[in-house]
Design an enzyme around this catalytic site. Structure first.
Site, PDB file in Angstrom:
ATOM      1  CG  ASP A   1      21.859  -3.466  11.466  1.00  0.00           C
ATOM      2  OD1 ASP A   1      21.653  -4.066  10.398  1.00  0.00           O
ATOM      3  OD2 ASP A   1      22.662  -2.521  11.586  1.00  0.00           O
TER       4      ASP A   1
ATOM      5  CG  HIS B   1       6.710   0.375  33.603  1.00  0.00           C
ATOM      6  ND1 HIS B   1       6.505  -0.867  34.146  1.00  0.00           N
ATOM      7  CD2 HIS B   1       7.883   0.799  34.130  1.00  0.00           C
ATOM      8  CE1 HIS B   1       7.506  -1.160  34.965  1.00  0.00           C
ATOM      9  NE2 HIS B   1       8.347  -0.165  34.968  1.00  0.00           N
TER      10      HIS B   1
ATOM     11  CE1 TYR C   1      27.543  -5.678   9.776  1.00  0.00           C
ATOM     12  CE2 TYR C   1      27.611  -6.764  11.907  1.00  0.00           C
ATOM     13  CZ  TYR C   1      27.820  -5.653  11.124  1.00  0.00           C
ATOM     14  OH  TYR C   1      28.294  -4.509  11.692  1.00  0.00           O
TER      15      TYR C   1
ATOM     16  CG  HIS D   1      12.280   3.150  34.545  1.00  0.00           C
ATOM     17  ND1 HIS D   1      11.510   3.625  35.575  1.00  0.00           N
ATOM     18  CD2 HIS D   1      11.954   1.843  34.416  1.00  0.00           C
ATOM     19  CE1 HIS D   1      10.757   2.635  36.072  1.00  0.00           C
ATOM     20  NE2 HIS D   1      11.016   1.532  35.381  1.00  0.00           N
TER      21      HIS D   1
ATOM     22  CG  HIS E   1      12.563  -3.067  33.731  1.00  0.00           C
ATOM     23  ND1 HIS E   1      11.798  -2.421  32.779  1.00  0.00           N
ATOM     24  CD2 HIS E   1      12.191  -2.536  34.914  1.00  0.00           C
ATOM     25  CE1 HIS E   1      11.006  -1.552  33.378  1.00  0.00           C
ATOM     26  NE2 HIS E   1      11.220  -1.590  34.662  1.00  0.00           N
TER      27      HIS E   1
HETATM   28 ZN    ZN Z   1      10.238  -0.261  35.890  1.00  0.00          ZN
END
Ligand code: ZN
Length: 234
Positions: free
Chosen positions: A120, A169, A227, A97, A95
């Site tokens: 891809d 977010h 690939y 930002h 995660h």
């Molecule tokens: Zn966050």
């Protein structure tokens, strides 16, 4: 110490997010799961990356209970756990930002597939979740973020689109391993940046034709992939 190998992979994935410029200060987290043991290794909350050591990472079970570690786990742990519980093939979650992916999340717009870099990695537009309700925000916010992500994937296979934008977010990514999840976060940011520029240059741009999108995705993924250095093939 439990899960030493996974700890070093999770630490390395967290550092990769910093090296690639996806994380400011401590705004980001990566975790990995041992499916055999049902244990998650995640970054501790609020510890500066330059000070992170494998021993600082927190090991929890799939209810979020700490099994090993002196620090509090990342506050986003319940989101990671919700993804591990629902997406059975994934081994890592990241995660960040990062700016361009977050811009699309803030705009509430899925990232359309406009080119082969996107194709891809993501077999379709990168979806955006619905907004959380006031009740979902007030009680169990982080878990409900995971629930909103799973809802957005009700008719999408998470193995073919390993990324999501959480509305207002930022993004979450996942992969077979935490290393792959971090890689997908880096690619997502690049794809988000290119899509932003493309839409700025040509606001009426059409998504990539399905045949070209399929060609690029399927030559890298799935049973007919060819690939790169596919094991067992010359
Ligand atoms: Zn966050």
């Amino acid at each position: 110490m439990l899960l030493e190998q996974l700890r070093s992979e999770v630490l390395e994935a967290n550092l990769e997010l910093v090296r690639r410029g996806l994380v400011l200060y401590t705004f980001g987290n990566a975790s990995g799961i041992s499916r055999e043991q049902g244990l998650v290794v995640i970054k501790p909350s609020g510890v500066p990356y330059e000070k992170l050591k494998p021993a600082d990472l927190v090991v929890t079970d799939l209810t979020g209970k700490t099994v090993e570690g002196n620090c509090r786990p990342s506050s986003d742990l319940p989101t990671h756990i919700e993804l591990y519980r629902n997406f059975s093939n994934i081994g890592g979650v990241t995660h960040t930002h990062s700016e361009f992916a977050t811009a699309w999340a803030q705009a509430g717009r899925p990232i359309p597939c406009l080119g082969t870099t996107h194709a891809d990695y993501f077999h379709g537009p990168v979806p955006v979740t619905a907004a959380l309700t006031t009740r979902e925000i007030e009680d169990g916010y982080e878990k409900n973020t995971g629930v909103a992500i799973c809802r957005a994937f009700k008719s999408i296979d998470p193995d073919t689109i390993p990324a999501v934008l959480v509305r207002g977010h930022a993004s979450f990514c996942w992969g077979i391993t935490v290393t792959e999840a971090a890689h997908n976060s880096v690619i997502l940011e690049s794809v988000a940046r290119m899509a932003y520029y493309t839409v700025a240059l040509a606001s009426d741009v059409e998504p990539l034709p399905a045949s070209l999108h399929d060609k690029h995705f399927l030559r890298k993924h799935g049973s007919k992939a060819y690939y790169g250095q596919v094991s067992g093939k010359k």
